[in-house]
Design an enzyme around this catalytic site. Structure first.
Site, PDB file in Angstrom:
ATOM      1  N   ASP A  93     -51.875  -2.937  11.262  1.00  0.00           N
ATOM      2  CA  ASP A  93     -52.542  -4.158  10.811  1.00  0.00           C
ATOM      3  C   ASP A  93     -51.667  -4.814   9.765  1.00  0.00           C
ATOM      4  O   ASP A  93     -51.139  -4.144   8.890  1.00  0.00           O
ATOM      5  CB  ASP A  93     -53.914  -3.825  10.218  1.00  0.00           C
ATOM      6  CG  ASP A  93     -54.664  -5.095   9.820  1.00  0.00           C
ATOM      7  OD1 ASP A  93     -54.558  -6.092  10.561  1.00  0.00           O
ATOM      8  OD2 ASP A  93     -55.339  -5.079   8.786  1.00  0.00           O
ATOM      9  N   GLU A 111     -51.887  -6.366  16.158  1.00  0.00           N
ATOM     10  CA  GLU A 111     -52.816  -7.477  16.235  1.00  0.00           C
ATOM     11  C   GLU A 111     -52.138  -8.629  16.971  1.00  0.00           C
ATOM     12  O   GLU A 111     -50.977  -8.921  16.712  1.00  0.00           O
ATOM     13  CB  GLU A 111     -53.067  -7.864  14.790  1.00  0.00           C
ATOM     14  CG  GLU A 111     -54.221  -8.691  14.514  1.00  0.00           C
ATOM     15  CD  GLU A 111     -54.311  -8.888  12.998  1.00  0.00           C
ATOM     16  OE1 GLU A 111     -54.963  -9.827  12.609  1.00  0.00           O
ATOM     17  OE2 GLU A 111     -53.698  -8.114  12.229  1.00  0.00           O
ATOM     18  N   ASP A 131     -57.549  -2.107   5.281  1.00  0.00           N
ATOM     19  CA  ASP A 131     -56.450  -2.372   6.209  1.00  0.00           C
ATOM     20  C   ASP A 131     -56.251  -1.209   7.182  1.00  0.00           C
ATOM     21  O   ASP A 131     -55.945  -1.406   8.352  1.00  0.00           O
ATOM     22  CB  ASP A 131     -55.151  -2.638   5.433  1.00  0.00           C
ATOM     23  CG  ASP A 131     -55.189  -3.985   4.723  1.00  0.00           C
ATOM     24  OD1 ASP A 131     -55.864  -4.907   5.230  1.00  0.00           O
ATOM     25  OD2 ASP A 131     -54.548  -4.115   3.656  1.00  0.00           O
TER      26      ASP A 131
END
Ligand code: ZN
Length: 394
Positions: A181, A265, A358
């Site tokens: 992430d 992502e 996170d």
């Protein structure tokens, strides 16, 4: 791509500056032509057509004709590639190049004897019209160099980067999956719990930068003092960029070696950076906040890391739609906006799992199940809504 300091003589530097100006000129011409294109119109001229136009332009501008045709043609080819990347959704739309800011050109059709070593610390490369230009042999020069790009940074330093496609790094072969992430507070969080920080400027250097920027605001336009302050600022910023690149290089190699499947992502950084401003008819909302966030993301080196991962682990990087990764519990799957208590803390409203926010998102990305509002089926599908540009080959 490894970069080396180029040390041209004064005469050579003048030639290199001309090459930069020519490359910028034809690039900007291409940008202008492209900007006239709208959906439904006949397509903007492709690479081949532009090359024909370039021949015409050279006939009309002696200044252009005096330069290297190869350098100028290559700028067009780079532009065609940039447009393909834009339509592929991985890059921002190619934009206008400014003098002194985005200076560079590419030398192609390189023969092995065009790069040679002079001594332990010195090498030289062949550059059209400039001849043999020396560079610092600061690390191994890759074998099979096909092209090189010569650039001048804002601090006025010259570099040469040799393009040899990096050999893919083999994965460990144990089926290990990692989710990554992008963070704002950290540069990247791994589903393993690791938090990666890019080494930007130190607190001290940041303070110095701030003071210099104030000094610049006070300096009189056109003054010698202003020029000096500007140069120092450029050097500091170049240092930051170097460190970020270095970090992305090392982190991507490490990750590509340790994991077989790398899930990231699906974030279109180009789009994000662009969307902040909006357009004239449709001004962006929260422009300032978004621009700030985008700046942070670019500074964190995330975009660079993602690009390098794709180079080094081709076919092993999967893009996961990122909706709700930060609100969903990686333990039980419960989604609640309040579960993300703060920038750094996630505490599940249902099961009470408490974890770095996170890292929680990275775990969802690793599982590949952070998909839709209704809850996903755990399958990552490539998101590709934009048309592909057919690259004309020449
Ligand atoms: Zn939970």
């Amino acid at each position: 791509m490894p970069r080396y300091r180029l040390v041209p003589t004064a005469t050579q530097e003048a030639v290199l500056r001309d090459h930069c100006a020519h490359a910028r000129f034809v690039w900007n011409l291409a940008v202008e032509q492209q900007s006239w294109w709208r959906p439904g119109r006949a397509s903007a001229p492709g690479y081949l057509e532009q090359c024909r136009q370039l021949t015409g332009a050279r006939a009309g501008y002696p200044w252009l004709a005096a330069g290297s045709q190869m350098v100028q043609q290559q700028a067009l080819r780079d532009f065609a590639q940039a447009m393909a990347n834009y339509f592929g959704g991985t890059h921002d739309r190619p934009s206008w190049r400014k003098a002194g800011r985005d200076e560079g050109f590419r030398v192609v059709a390189v023969k092995p004897e065009h790069v040679r070593r002079l001594s332990r610390r010195t090498g030289e490369v062949w550059i059209p019209k400039a001849g043999w230009v020396r560079f610092r042999w600061s690390r191994v020069v890759p074998a099979g160099v096909k092209s090189y790009r010569v650039t001048m940074d804002r601090a006025g330093r010259w570099h040469v980067a040799f393009a040899a496609v990096p050999a893919p790094i083999p994965g460990p072969g144990n089926g290990e999956v990692v989710g990554i992430d992008r963070g704002v507070a950290v540069s990247a969080a791994l589903s393993t719990g690791e938090l990666l920080h890019t080494s930007g400027l130190t607190a001290r250097e940041r303070g110095r930068l701030l003071r210099l920027e104030r000094k610049l605001a006070r300096a009189r336009r056109g003054s010698e003092r202003r020029r000096r302050v500007k140069l120092t600022i450029a050097r500091l910023k170049a240092r930051e960029t170097d460190r970020r690149k270095d970090w992305a290089e090392k982190a991507s190699t490490d990750i590509a070696r340790r994991f077989d499947i790398i899930r990231v992502e699906d974030l279109k950084i180009g789009n994000m950076t662009r969307s902040a401003k909006g357009t004239r008819g449709n001004p962006g909302r929260n422009v300032r906040a978004k621009a700030g966030l985008n700046r942070e993301i670019m500074r964190s080196g995330w975009g660079l890391l993602a690009l390098r991962l794709e180079d080094k682990a081709p076919g092993r990087v999967e893009k996961i739609p990122a909706a709700y990764t930060s609100q969903t519990c990686s333990g039980c799957g419960h989604r609640h906006p309040e579960s993300r208590e703060s920038q750094s803390r996630f505490r599940c409203r249902a099961c009470g799992l408490t974890v770095n926010a996170d890292v929680n998102a990275a775990r969802n990305i690793a599982a590949g199940h952070a998909v839709t509002a209704r809850g996903g089926d755990g399958v990552a599908r490539p998101v590709n809504r934009e048309p592909q540009l057919l690259l004309q080959s020449a």
